[in-house]
Structures are given as structure tokens and as C-alpha cells.
Motif scaffolding. Structure first.
Motif, PDB file in Angstrom:
ATOM      1  N   TRP A  49       0.847  -1.198   0.000  1.00 40.25           N
ATOM      2  CA  TRP A  49       0.000   0.000   0.000  1.00 40.25           C
ATOM      3  C   TRP A  49       0.880   1.245   0.000  1.00 40.25           C
ATOM      4  O   TRP A  49       0.605   2.212  -0.719  1.00 40.25           O
ATOM      5  CB  TRP A  49      -0.938   0.018   1.213  1.00 40.25           C
ATOM      6  N   GLN A  50       1.958   1.244   0.790  1.00 38.39           N
ATOM      7  CA  GLN A  50       2.846   2.400   0.842  1.00 38.39           C
ATOM      8  C   GLN A  50       3.468   2.692  -0.518  1.00 38.39           C
ATOM      9  O   GLN A  50       3.559   3.848  -0.934  1.00 38.39           O
ATOM     10  CB  GLN A  50       3.948   2.186   1.880  1.00 38.39           C
ATOM     11  N   ILE A  51       3.902   1.654  -1.215  1.00 35.18           N
ATOM     12  CA  ILE A  51       4.496   1.849  -2.544  1.00 35.18           C
ATOM     13  C   ILE A  51       3.462   2.471  -3.476  1.00 35.18           C
ATOM     14  O   ILE A  51       3.757   3.417  -4.206  1.00 35.18           O
ATOM     15  CB  ILE A  51       5.025   0.519  -3.112  1.00 35.18           C
ATOM     16  N   GLY A  52       2.243   1.954  -3.443  1.00 36.60           N
ATOM     17  CA  GLY A  52       1.184   2.522  -4.269  1.00 36.60           C
ATOM     18  C   GLY A  52       0.879   3.963  -3.905  1.00 36.60           C
ATOM     19  O   GLY A  52       0.677   4.816  -4.782  1.00 36.60           O
ATOM     20  N   HIS A  53       0.855   4.255  -2.619  1.00 35.65           N
ATOM     21  CA  HIS A  53       0.636   5.627  -2.150  1.00 35.65           C
ATOM     22  C   HIS A  53       1.751   6.545  -2.650  1.00 35.65           C
ATOM     23  O   HIS A  53       1.495   7.656  -3.138  1.00 35.65           O
ATOM     24  CB  HIS A  53       0.582   5.622  -0.611  1.00 35.65           C
ATOM     25  N   LEU A  54       2.986   6.093  -2.554  1.00 34.10           N
ATOM     26  CA  LEU A  54       4.117   6.899  -3.008  1.00 34.10           C
ATOM     27  C   LEU A  54       4.037   7.181  -4.506  1.00 34.10           C
ATOM     28  O   LEU A  54       4.228   8.317  -4.948  1.00 34.10           O
ATOM     29  CB  LEU A  54       5.434   6.192  -2.666  1.00 34.10           C
ATOM     30  N   LEU A  55       3.756   6.144  -5.282  1.00 29.92           N
ATOM     31  CA  LEU A  55       3.639   6.320  -6.729  1.00 29.92           C
ATOM     32  C   LEU A  55       2.479   7.241  -7.085  1.00 29.92           C
ATOM     33  O   LEU A  55       2.613   8.121  -7.944  1.00 29.92           O
ATOM     34  CB  LEU A  55       3.473   4.959  -7.414  1.00 29.92           C
ATOM     35  N   SER A  56       1.333   7.041  -6.444  1.00 28.19           N
ATOM     36  CA  SER A  56       0.151   7.872  -6.732  1.00 28.19           C
ATOM     37  C   SER A  56       0.407   9.330  -6.387  1.00 28.19           C
ATOM     38  O   SER A  56       0.068  10.232  -7.161  1.00 28.19           O
ATOM     39  CB  SER A  56      -1.058   7.374  -5.932  1.00 28.19           C
TER      40      SER A  56
END
Length: 170
Positions: A49-56
């Protein structure tokens, strides 16, 4: 004025992204496909989730600064990594580790290509009103969203690494 002052030559923003990128790549390198769903501590978000949050977040901010200049995110990606999804533990509702790594690379390559096209004046230009109180220049915004923000989250990944008895890398 908030933000980072830039030298008059070159693209210091690009150089400032090398260390965060190396740390991220190193920390994620030996997580298994299952381990990216580990929560570093109770109440924290799992690494996927953190990786997705960072990318978004990175994509949203850079697109705000330079509309249409970054590779498009996969359909539904931002919603998949919204505040409403951070408590979900089902890996089937997120991407695989390989998909996240591919998206990190795609977005990073797009950002580095964008940076090559920007002048010092572009980087020193004022940010939109929506984020100006946080970062004053476009270069400072890029440094934050594509560098510092990743390192902040990578600090949590250290805890996950320790909990999984992974070796110290940095």
C-alpha cells in the motif's frame, strides 16, 4: 520562502534523486512477493500500500506541475491505494511485487526523462497555490515527492526488515 535553492547550472534535482532511488531499490530487493504485505507495526500500512501511495502521490504532484508529461498510471491505481484501502490485507486487491517494481521503474524513467527537458528556470518556478505553502518551487516539489517522501516511508521498511530478520543494508 520554502523549498530548496538551486544552483544556476545543471539539474540538481536529478542528482538529489539518486540516493533515495538506491535506498528504495536496496530495501525492496530481498522482500518476497508475500513480504510486501507485511505491516511494519500494528496500525501502519503494509509495504505494498505504501508503494502505491508513493507512486500515486508522486504522479499526482508532478502532473500538477507539468500536466501530461509523465507516463499515465494504470487505471484505478490511485483509488486502489487511497486512504479507504489502507486497512485491506488481501493481496489480491493490490499489485504483485513485480508489478510494483515495474511501475516504480516506469515512473522513475518518465520522471528522469522529464527532468532532462526542464531548465533551471522551470525548476525554480513557483508551485501552484494548492501546494505552495508546503513547497515553493517546482524543483523543491520534485525533490520532496520523488525523493524525501520515499525515504520517509523507507524508514518504516527498516522496521519491517528487522521484524523479518533481514540483513542491514544501509
Amino acid at each position: 520562502m520554502h523549498g530548496i535553492a538551486f544552483a544556476s547550472r545543471g539539474h540538481p534535482t536529478r542528482a538529489s534523486l539518486v540516493t533515495p532511488h538506491n535506498v528504495v531499490d536496496s530495501y525492496l530487493s530481498d522482500f518476497s512477493a508475500e513480504e510486501i504485505y507485511v505491516r511494519p507495526a500494528p496500525g501502519t500500512n503494509h509495504l505494498a500500500w505504501q508503494i502505491g501511495h508513493l507512486l500515486s502521490t508522486q504522479h499526482r504532484i508532478i502532473d500538477m506541475l507539468f500536466p501530461g508529461r509523465m507516463p499515465a498510471m494504470p487505471a484505478g491505481f490511485a483509488e486502489q491505494h487511497s486512504k479507504e484501502t489502507n486497512a485491506i490485507d488481501n493481496p489480491n486487491q493490490f499489485l504483485t511485487k513485480d508489478q510494483y517494481l515495474a511501475e516504480i521503474k516506469r515512473q522513475r524513467d518518465g520522471l528522469l526523462t522529464l527532468l532532462e527537458s526542464l531548465s533551471d528556470e522551470d525548476l525554480q518556478a513557483e508551485t501552484p497555490e494548492a501546494i505552495r505553502s508546503f513547497v515553493a518551487t517546482k524543483g523543491a516539489a520534485i525533490n520532496f515527492v520523488a525523493g524525501a517522501h520515499w525515504l520517509w516511508h523507507a524508514g518504516q521498511w527498516i522496521i519491517a526488515r528487522r521484524n523479518l530478520n533481514k540483513p542491514v543494508l544501509v
